[in-house]
Design a protein around this motif. Structure first.
Motif: not given
Length: 438
Positions: A243-244, A247-248, A251, A254, A368, A376, A380
């Motif tokens: 996720v980090l 998919h920053r 995040v 969110s 996500f 995720g 968040s």
């Protein structure tokens, strides 16, 4: 643009079947009971402050210590959310969905059975703190897990109303806690309340929580997770790490909409009853009647905005709802400043527009991919809620002193602007994706 949440299409892809409705009902019921367990603590802060600290402690210090224990539950939320989401992405949504309500029911029941300071001394507040932390761990996994669970059960074009129905259920839990503790205060003498009355809401919450655990046995794993298992498409590394790394942006989006949700709930629903008494000098009975009306309107508003998100799109509904919430909150505080002639209807209207928070989980669910969705969303939401939920009350107090009595409305407007920015990004991203497909 909406990402495909439901992975298994059905002939009636736009309709909620009987199984979907049962899932939503059981999830909302469990969420209401679990959130009741989490918030009833603050409604009983006064008797807890008298019972769990030495007799010589000044009332303000004892209450401050109880509120500190209450806040510990919020600080524990990220830990619970991250751990439970990790296993939810790897082992299944249903297992964590059931575990979270059990972890809430057990400490709630035990709080109702705790010996007080006069019986066991300093161990009493220590045990109260430990049980409160367990509650925080549970709710940190419950709320994100429930949103993911219902979103992955229903058709993709009904995710908005599914997530909103669960959020509405959480709101009902707050309302139940408020009404029950108000009834106990009204029907019992102060001596009865301190003797045994304070225990009743916790004991009831624990029993209802175990009923919710039993009811969740009848739920099945989400079709999305089952499909990932069949394809061996589960995360092959630590889900949060992925996720980090990948998919920053999701995040950040969110966390931004979680700020909007936190500001709306904390300021308009939780803090306004206190502010209207302290700043605008309204009677307590009027303040809490208004709060009950606003909370009821909020539950309805969540459903209305969730249905609108399915009908008109998430981005439009989020932006439009954020603007309406800004206007309604501003009207409420302007009316309070001018004498509060229309306090009750305006507070109810503001509560209804706060229902735009029912759209927030849909934004996060869509942000996500399924393999890391639980991790995720949970990371968040819980981190942002812990940060903004912690700083908002003291910040509002400072802003009221510095900017005047309209400061709460200014803060809500600023947080609503974040939601509008996210909505604009979603619409822009959707148009870009459509051009690429064309």
């Amino acid at each position: 643009m909406r990402s495909p949440v439901a992975a298994v299409p059905s002939p009636a892809t736009d309709r909620l079947g009987r199984s979907d409705i049962r899932t939503l009902a059981l999830a909302a019921l469990g969420g209401a009971l679990e959130f009741y367990d989490f918030v009833v603590f603050v409604f009983l802060a006064l008797p807890l402050s008298e019972l769990f600290f030495p007799k010589g402690t000044s009332p303000w210090l004892a209450q401050l210590q109880v509120y500190g224990i209450f806040a510990a539950g919020y600080l524990a939320r990220p830990l619970g959310g991250i751990v439970m989401a990790h296993y939810g992405d790897l082992l299944g949504r249903k297992r964590m969905f059931t575990l979270s309500v059990f972890l809430m029911a057990l400490p709630t029941l035990l709080i109702g059975l705790l010996p007080v300071y006069a019986q066991i001394g300093i161990l009493a507040p220590v045990l109260l703190l430990v049980l409160r932390v367990l509650q925080g761990i549970a709710v940190g996994g419950e709320v994100p897990g429930a949103w993911v669970f219902v979103a992955e059960h229903v058709p993709a074009r009904r995710v908005g109303i599914a997530c909103a129905s669960l959020t509405s259920g959480l709101t009902v839990g707050i309302l139940i806690g408020s009404l029950l503790t108000a009834a106990i205060h009204e029907r019992m003498t102060p001596a009865q309340l301190l003797d045994y009355g304070w225990r009743l809401p916790f004991l009831a919450g624990g029993v209802f929580g175990f009923i919710a655990v039993w009811l969740r046995r009848w739920l099945r794993e989400t079709p999305v997770f089952e499909a990932m298992q069949a394809r061996r498409a589960l995360a092959d590394e630590l889900p949060l790490k992925r996720v980090l790394r990948e998919h920053r942006g999701a995040v950040l989006r969110s966390m931004a909409v979680t700020w909007t949700l936190t500001a709306a709930i904390v300021v308009v629903i939780l803090m306004t009853p206190t502010l209207v008494q302290a700043v605008f000098h309204l009677p307590a009975a009027t303040a809490f009647l208004g709060n009950s009306l606003a909370s009821f309107a909020l539950a309805i508003g969540c459903l209305a905005f969730g249905a609108a998100a399915d009908r008109f799109g998430v981005a439009r509904t989020l932006a439009g709802g954020a603007v309406l919430m800004t206007l309604a909150t501003g009207a409420l505080y302007l009316d309070l400043q001018c004498g509060a002639a229309h306090f009750l209807p305006l507070y109810a209207l503001a509560g209804f527009t706060v229902g735009v928070v029912g759209v927030v989980p849909t934004v996060m669910v869509d942000a996500f991919p399924p393999a890391v969705r639980f991790s995720g969303l949970s990371f968040s939401y819980n981190v942002a809620y812990a940060v903004f939920g912690g700083i908002t009350p003291p910040l509002i107090g400072a802003l009221v002193k510095g900017l005047g009595s309209l400061a709460p409305a200014y803060y809500v407007a600023l947080a609503a602007l974040a939601a509008v920015g996210v909505a604009m990004g979603l619409r822009t991203g959707g148009r870009v994706a459509e051009k690429r497909r064309g």
